[in-house]
Design a protein around this motif. Structure first.
Motif, short mmCIF file in Angstrom:
data_model
loop_
_atom_site.label_atom_id
_atom_site.label_comp_id
_atom_site.label_asym_id
_atom_site.label_seq_id
_atom_site.Cartn_x
_atom_site.Cartn_y
_atom_site.Cartn_z
N GLN A 2 -0.88 35.71 19.04
CA GLN A 2 -2.00 36.30 20.13
C GLN A 2 -1.96 37.76 19.22
O GLN A 2 -1.22 38.57 19.01
CB GLN A 2 -0.95 36.43 21.36
N ILE A 4 -2.87 41.32 21.01
CA ILE A 4 -3.43 42.32 21.84
C ILE A 4 -3.83 43.28 21.87
O ILE A 4 -3.20 44.04 21.52
CB ILE A 4 -2.03 42.33 23.19
N ASP A 5 -4.63 44.56 22.99
CA ASP A 5 -4.89 45.54 22.79
C ASP A 5 -4.34 46.22 23.70
O ASP A 5 -3.88 46.14 24.34
CB ASP A 5 -6.51 46.54 22.92
N GLN A 43 -2.42 47.76 18.48
CA GLN A 43 -3.30 46.23 18.54
C GLN A 43 -2.38 45.82 17.57
O GLN A 43 -1.43 45.81 17.15
CB GLN A 43 -4.36 46.41 17.73
N ARG A 53 3.61 40.53 26.01
CA ARG A 53 2.76 41.61 26.26
C ARG A 53 3.99 42.72 26.75
O ARG A 53 3.93 43.99 27.35
CB ARG A 53 2.27 41.73 27.07
#
Length: 69
Positions: A2, A4-5, A43, A53
């Motif tokens: 996965q 994510i930012d 990132q 996260r």
């Protein structure tokens, strides 16, 4: 995997970006990290079976920076 930012405040130099990069790369399951001083963003590509996260944001905050939620 996965990706994510995460928006980050408080980074003022390349050393700050390097610190965030090192902290994130130390998290089990993190495969790739790209931290940009401007616009203040990380990132992160990781295995969601090993981390999430919330943990990544916590690592950034423990390194002394603010996560923008």
């Amino acid at each position: 995997m996965q990706q994510i930012d995460i928006r980050i405040e408080g980074m003022t130099c390349g050393g700050c970006a390097a610190s965030v990069t090192r902290a994130l790369k130390a998290v089990p399951g993190v495969e790739e990290v790209n931290v940009s001083l401007a616009p203040g963003q990380a990132q992160v590509r990781f295995d969601p079976a090993d981390t999430d996260r919330k943990e990544l944001e916590q690592v950034i905050e423990e390194a002394g920076y603010d996560v923008v939620r």
